[in-house]
Write an enzyme that holds these catalytic residues in place. Structure first.
Site, PDB file in Angstrom:
ATOM      1  N   GLU A   1       3.411  -6.794  -5.667  1.00 51.74           N
ATOM      2  CA  GLU A   1       2.141  -7.373  -6.105  1.00 51.74           C
ATOM      3  C   GLU A   1       2.182  -7.900  -7.534  1.00 51.74           C
ATOM      4  OE1 GLU A   1       2.374  -4.499  -4.454  1.00 51.74           O
ATOM      5  OE2 GLU A   1       1.272  -4.856  -2.603  1.00 51.74           O
TER       6      GLU A   1
ATOM      7  N   HIS B   1      -7.586   2.824  -0.065  1.00 54.67           N
ATOM      8  CA  HIS B   1      -7.799   1.563   0.660  1.00 54.67           C
ATOM      9  C   HIS B   1      -9.280   1.265   0.857  1.00 54.67           C
ATOM     10  CE1 HIS B   1      -3.568   2.168   1.725  1.00 54.67           C
ATOM     11  NE2 HIS B   1      -3.516   0.961   2.233  1.00 54.67           N
TER      12      HIS B   1
HETATM   13  C1  LIG Z   1       1.011  -1.531  -3.129  1.00 51.57           C
HETATM   14  C2  LIG Z   1       0.853  -1.735  -1.682  1.00 51.57           C
HETATM   15  N1  LIG Z   1       1.084  -2.941  -1.160  1.00 51.57           N
HETATM   16  C3  LIG Z   1       0.942  -3.165   0.158  1.00 51.57           C
HETATM   17  C4  LIG Z   1       0.552  -2.161   0.984  1.00 51.57           C
HETATM   18  C5  LIG Z   1       0.307  -2.426   2.456  1.00 51.57           C
HETATM   19  N2  LIG Z   1       1.407  -1.836   3.215  1.00 51.57           N
HETATM   20  C6  LIG Z   1       1.333  -0.604   3.731  1.00 51.57           C
HETATM   21  S1  LIG Z   1       2.734  -0.145   4.433  1.00 51.57           S
HETATM   22  C7  LIG Z   1       3.482  -1.596   4.094  1.00 51.57           C
HETATM   23  C8  LIG Z   1       4.867  -1.864   4.526  1.00 51.57           C
HETATM   24  C9  LIG Z   1       5.808  -0.942   3.876  1.00 51.57           C
HETATM   25  O1  LIG Z   1       7.071  -1.205   4.352  1.00 51.57           O
HETATM   26  P1  LIG Z   1       8.224  -0.192   4.137  1.00 51.57           P
HETATM   27  O2  LIG Z   1       8.252   0.251   2.731  1.00 51.57           O
HETATM   28  O3  LIG Z   1       9.449  -0.796   4.675  1.00 51.57           O
HETATM   29  O4  LIG Z   1       7.786   1.069   4.992  1.00 51.57           O
HETATM   30  P2  LIG Z   1       7.620   1.168   6.569  1.00 51.57           P
HETATM   31  O5  LIG Z   1       6.219   0.853   6.861  1.00 51.57           O
HETATM   32  O6  LIG Z   1       8.570   0.250   7.196  1.00 51.57           O
HETATM   33  O7  LIG Z   1       7.933   2.592   6.881  1.00 51.57           O
HETATM   34  C10 LIG Z   1       2.613  -2.433   3.429  1.00 51.57           C
HETATM   35  C11 LIG Z   1       2.917  -3.786   2.977  1.00 51.57           C
HETATM   36  C12 LIG Z   1       0.306  -0.906   0.413  1.00 51.57           C
HETATM   37  N3  LIG Z   1      -0.113   0.121   1.158  1.00 51.57           N
HETATM   38  N4  LIG Z   1       0.476  -0.721  -0.894  1.00 51.57           N
END
Ligand SMILES: Cc1ncc(C[n+]2csc(CCOP(=O)(O)OP(=O)(O)O)c2C)c(N)n1
Ligand SMILES: [Mg+2]
Lengths: 342, 321, 368
Positions: free
Chosen positions: A71, A140
């Site tokens: 971000e 959230h």
């Molecule tokens: C700072 C922030 N940005 C975006 C999100 C939205 N979000 C939640 S999980 C996720 C994906 C995370 O991917 P990864 O780290 O690969 O974990 P996975 O879900 O694959 O276990 C996103 C973009 C968030 N919760 N926090």
């Protein structure tokens, strides 16, 4: 005229502006969705709640840009692009995530113009989902408009429905300052009549949704709806309230608020955010400062408590201001009668 | 070093518990019994289980939004977790956190995290405590492939190397950050190599193979414990479900969806152990049955439990007022 | 003995629901045919519901402030002798009335390309030489709500959104009446209409005169409501105020000058105007049109001397209390022109004196 959801209205605003102005770009996490996936689908989601669906298909990857989960870089890239010729719309999926990128907004984008002696302009929009009600818990669900409103250099838009959202977003995209555009996630499906054409609603112009002589209610976003519900119930008791939706917290239409309080002599501010150093206290301070002579009763604030947003539905429901709480606040000052009695 | 039979059985029980837990929570989330966002760990069980097996009571873990498996592997009560996820009184966080914020500090679980990248610096902090207080503990910070790109992660890695604290960053690379594939969101680079460039030893392992994960974890954790040198393990795992429950996964091909469950860490584990003659099939069946019963009664108990008392909305904001 | 339903009317083609803002007859009051029963407001129009029979207002079903769909039961009229039980049974079994043009296609705006622009219009009714309704400055097709439905019972009626207005494209050329007349002729061409009855209000009246002068063969009759072009005077403050107003309260203040009954300016009507003015291009279009309409403090276009040259039936209708264009402009017109001044109306006789306008309009059409 067609009824459209706030989701559709926002999508339409972005689409129309991207068609009109080739310097408008959209960037954020999964604003298209599916990049690199095995299915070879490049417009899989259009944002987690589908708001930007279809834009990638129309405008392609150079103008609808899926980013990594970074971000700070999203906001910084948008700010840098904005001072150098583009007009970026940068999506911060949930406004709560401002924690990881606030610097780029409040030390960078917001300050350029002033720090550089009026020589820069930063026409970027940060769109972000806000608000409670989806059982999404403490990280959230927050209503953080105050965090942006307090920063000189930022304009802050908090629409309360589909019609306003479209006109205010187009205004935001055309505006030459950094604009924070906060979309209440519990309102995406609410429908209103929305013209197909582009239109703009100027910033700093409150919407007076209802006029009554007894009490002025000032509310934002989803709280406008609850205030209207309360107003209808109060009307049955013979109490007529004015409901003012400022639409933008910065700039703030102080005239409309003060003029109304001059007529009613009573003020209730409804804010989904926490109560300290907030929009609610800001409006209360305005009226205490500049409209004290009009007041017949204490100013009442209906807000969330000074606590994070809880997860459990019953706790969250108790947490969020609602029509009953607004009605109670109104009744408490109408019943209080004159200033001395209050 | 060979794991003894009890440990093998218990490790399987942990993996089976995570699996059954996630399948139940997934179904109840889709049917509306569970409020809010739910991210399932099914398919990734060998990672949390193989790593947490090497951790003791004085060790910490940091987690993320996909945290149920980490919690269970670190020893949190399944019953308390269920109550939390179903938003009931007596939940691990009193119904205030939910799936995305389950924490159990009593077992060294620093909390799931709703902020991607939020957990990595916290893990460094727990490692700093361990080092400063000389507890002999370490901290494992679980992060996703998506989170590995966050500035907070880069800062945490830099901090860990500079401070020389006993933290192990475990990058669970399940191929996706939300709906975007790692090939796109990380620009095709090697995640372990990038982490190594911060000045840490970095390793990679197949996360469907409990034994590979566990052996590597044993070695790396022991070294970090002994030297206070941070390290990185990239675990290749499969995300069986969508990003969150209800994700239609249009971005994954039919072929991928059809094959993603073929290398099931539980099946692989069982096969290896049975073929080596260490534990009989009947024991696995027995464990499966016990696990199924436990999960079912935990879920039923959660569904039957009352919601949290309304008065708690404003409690626990501060330690003292 | 009959029991008669009072229902939510449909005014215009786009009205879907209305709000009862007042009951004008108390429950149990005696009513005569044509007596005003209740005030009703829709998003575009406000008006009164009249009794279609005489009798006693036995029930007021919808309370003041409630919004109900077109066709819903508002109240019941019956003789004093009718049993309460019978009335209750009537109310209990009442099915909402399908009011003409319900969901049918004619209630939806249609669009067509003409002169390179998108035009929006409402079309309803069938047969005869079409009647084309041309609104005034800042108006739109829906403003003919009380007229279009009534005339469309007998024939084809088209209410157009002029360029710069309503749902039509917000592009106007130089904004002159002449250019607008050409544009409307192009619109008629696009629709394949050789000949039409024209009715125009205010600026639309000037456009209609322009068309009749340019293309006499295309016009079957001309009905002009408080038209421009027949004198110098015009309320410049109103026009400039309309263009300048940004806030709903300002718009309300400005619009009140249009009516004798200022209560017709509802917040909803003002909101409609504001929403129109926010559309891309609307404000510049209004500014262009205003500049073209005025020559200093006076009207620019002058058709007074040319009216006598028009060979088809021409009627001029003026509200006696018009505060925008002086009713005096209706004095001294050629003898061939029928002039009707309506007493209780301001600049909007199509709203304030719709029945009279409809009557005159029908007669003018019949005369052709
Ligand atoms: C700072 C922030 N940005 C975006 C999100 C939205 N979000 C939640 S999980 C996720 C994906 C995370 O991917 P990864 O780290 O690969 O974990 P996975 O879900 O694959 O276990 C996103 C973009 C968030 N919760 N926090
Ligand atoms: Mg991932």
């Amino acid at each position: 005229m067609a009824k459209k959801s706030m989701r559709t209205a926002i999508n339409e605003a972005i689409r129309l502006e991207m068609r009109r102005d080739p310097t408008v770009i959209l960037m954020g996490e999964d604003v298209a969705g599916g990049q690199g996936g095995s299915a070879d689908v490049t417009d899989a989601f259009g944002g987690v709640l589908g708001v930007t669906k279809g834009l990638y298909t129309e405008f392609g990857p150079s103008r609808v840009i899926d980013t990594p989960i970074i971000e700070s870089a999203i906001m910084g890239t948008a700010a840098g692009a904005a001072v150098s010729g583009l007009r970026p719309i940068a999506e911060l999926m949930f406004s709560d995530f401002i924690g990881v990128c606030y610097d780029q907004i409040f030390n960078q984008a917001a300050k350029f113009r002033y720090m550089f002696g009026g020589k820069a302009q930063t026409p970027m929009v940060m769109r972000s989902m806000t608000g409670a009600g989806l059982r999404a818990a403490a990280q959230h669900s927050q209503s953080l408009h105050a965090l942006f409103t307090m920063v000189p250099g930022l304009k802050v838009v908090v629409p309360s429905g589909a019609y306003d959202a479209k006109g205010l977003l187009i205004e935001a995209i055309r505006d030459n300052d950094p604009v924070i555009f906060l979309e209440h996630k519990a309102m995406y499906d609410l429908e209103e009549e929305v013209p197909d054409e582009a239109y703009t609603i100027p910033f700093g112009e409150a919407n007076v949704l209802r006029e009554g002589k007894d009490v002025t209610i000032v509310a934002l976003a989803r709280m406008v709806r609850f205030s209207m519900e309360a107003a209808a119930n109060l009307s049955k008791l013979g109490i007529e309230v004015t409901v003012i939706d400022p639409r933008t917290t910065s700039p703030l239409d102080t005239d409309t608020i003060l003029e109304s309080v001059a007529e009613t002599g009573r003020l209730v501010v409804v804010d989904e955010a926490n109560p300290r150093c907030s929009f609610a206290t800001d409006v209360a301070a305005l009226v205490a400062d500049q409209g004290f002579k009009y007041l017949k009763a204490p100013i009442k604030l209906v807000t969330a408590p000074h606590a994070p947003v809880p997860f459990a539905p019953n706790l969250e429901d108790a947490y969020i201001p609602n029509a009953a709480k607004i009605e109670a606040a109104v009744l408490s000052i109408v019943a209080a009668g004159g200033r001395n009695a209050a | 070093m060979q794991l003894d039979r009890d440990t093998l059985a218990e490790s399987y029980r942990t993996m089976a518990t995570i699996r059954a837990f996630e399948e139940r929570v997934g179904a109840d989330s889709l049917s509306g019994l569970i409020p809010g966002f739910v991210h399932l760990y099914a398919g990734e069980e060998a990672s949390a289980t193989g790593i947490c097996l090497e951790l003791g009571e004085k060790d910490w873990i940091g987690s993320n939004h996909r945290g149920h498996g980490h919690c269970i592997a670190k020893g949190s009560s399944v019953e308390g977790m269920m109550l939390e996820i179903y938003a009931r009184e007596g939940g691990l966080c009193g119904g205030k956190g939910g799936s995305m914020h389950i924490a159990d500090l009593s077992v060294g679980m620093l909390g799931a995290n709703g902020i991607v990248g939020g957990g990595a610096p916290l893990a460094v902090g727990a490692a700093l405590s361990a080092k400063t207080l000389k507890t002999g503990g370490v901290c494992v910070g679980f992060i996703g492939d998506g989170a590995s790109n966050q500035g907070t992660t880069a800062e945490a890695m830099t901090m860990a190397v500079v401070l020389k604290v006993p933290v192990i960053f475990v990058i669970e690379n399940n191929g996706y950050g939300e709906f975007t594939a790692v090939s796109y969101h990380s620009g095709g680079i090697d995640l372990a190599a990038r982490a190594a460039s911060f000045g840490m030893e970095a390793h990679k392992v197949d996360g469907t193979d409990f034994f590979a994960v566990n052996e590597l974890a044993r070695e790396v954790i022991a070294k970090t414990r002994a030297t206070n040198m941070p390290a990185v393990i990239e675990v290749a795992v499969n995300r069986w479900h969508g990003h969150f429950t209800g994700d239609p996964q249009a971005y994954r091909s039919a072929e991928e969806l059809a094959t993603v469950r073929l290398s099931d860490p539980l099946v692989i584990f069982k096969k290896r152990v049975i073929e080596a003659g260490l534990l009989p099939q009947e024991l696995f069946d027995k464990i499966d049955g016990e696990v199924a019963d436990r999960i079912d009664s935990a879920a039923r108990a959660a569904i039957a439990a009352p919601p949290p008392d309304i008065s708690t909305v404003t409690t626990d904001v501060y330690v003292s007022y | 003995m009959t029991i008669t339903a009072v229902i939510m009317p449909r005014w215009g083609l786009t009205m879907e629901e209305g709000t009862v803002t007042a009951w004008l007859v108390p429950l149990g009051g005696t009513v005569a045919v044509g007596q005003e029963l209740a005030e009703v407001e829709s998003s575009k129009l406000a008006g009164t519901v009249e009794a279609t029979v005489s009798g006693v207002l036995r029930r007021t079903i919808i309370e003041v402030g409630a919004t109900v769909p077109v066709g819903a039961l508002l109240g019941v009229i019956a003789d004093a002798a009718v049993d309460d039980a019978e009335i209750d049974a009537f109310v209990g079994t009442f099915e909402p009335v399908e009011v003409a043009a319900g969901e049918d296609e004619s209630s939806k705006p249609k669009t067509i390309e003409a002169g390179g622009l998108r035009w929006s219009y409402l079309r309803s009714g069938e047969g005869g030489v079409p009647l084309v309704l041309i609104h005034g400055f800042g108006g739109d097709a829906a403003g003919w709500g009380f007229i279009q439905g009534a005339i469309a019972a007998d024939q084809d009626v088209i209410a157009v959104d002029l360029p710069g207005h309503g749902n039509s494209e917000k592009t106007v050329t130089d904004g002159s009446l002449d250019a607008q007349a050409d544009a409307v002729i192009g619109f008629l061409d696009a629709l394949g209409i050789d000949k039409a009855h024209l009715a125009g209000h205010s600026m639309g009246g000037g456009i209609a005169i322009g068309i009749a002068l340019k293309a006499p063969g295309r016009v079957a009759s001309l009905t002009l409501l408080a038209p421009v072009g027949l004198g110098d005077g015009i309320n410049v403050d109103y026009l400039k105020g309309f263009v300048a107003a940004r806030k709903r309260r300002d718009v309300e203040t400005v619009l009140r000058q249009l009516f004798v009954n200022e209560a017709l300016v509802t917040p909803a009507l003002a909101e409609e105007i504001i929403r129109y003015k926010r559309l891309d291009g609307a404000q510049p279009a209004l500014e262009t049109l205003l500049a073209a309409l005025l020559n200093g403090q006076a009207q620019r276009a002058q058709y007074r001397d040319k009216l006598g040259a028009i060979k088809v039936p021409v009627s001029v209708i003026w509200g006696a209390q018009d505060r925008i264009i002086p009713p005096a402009h209706a004095v001294g017109l050629p003898a061939s022109v029928r002039v009707e001044t309506v007493a209780d109306s301001g600049h909007m006789p199509q709203v304030e004196a719709a029945d009279q306008v409809n009557k005159i309009l029908k007669e003018t059409i019949a005369k052709a």
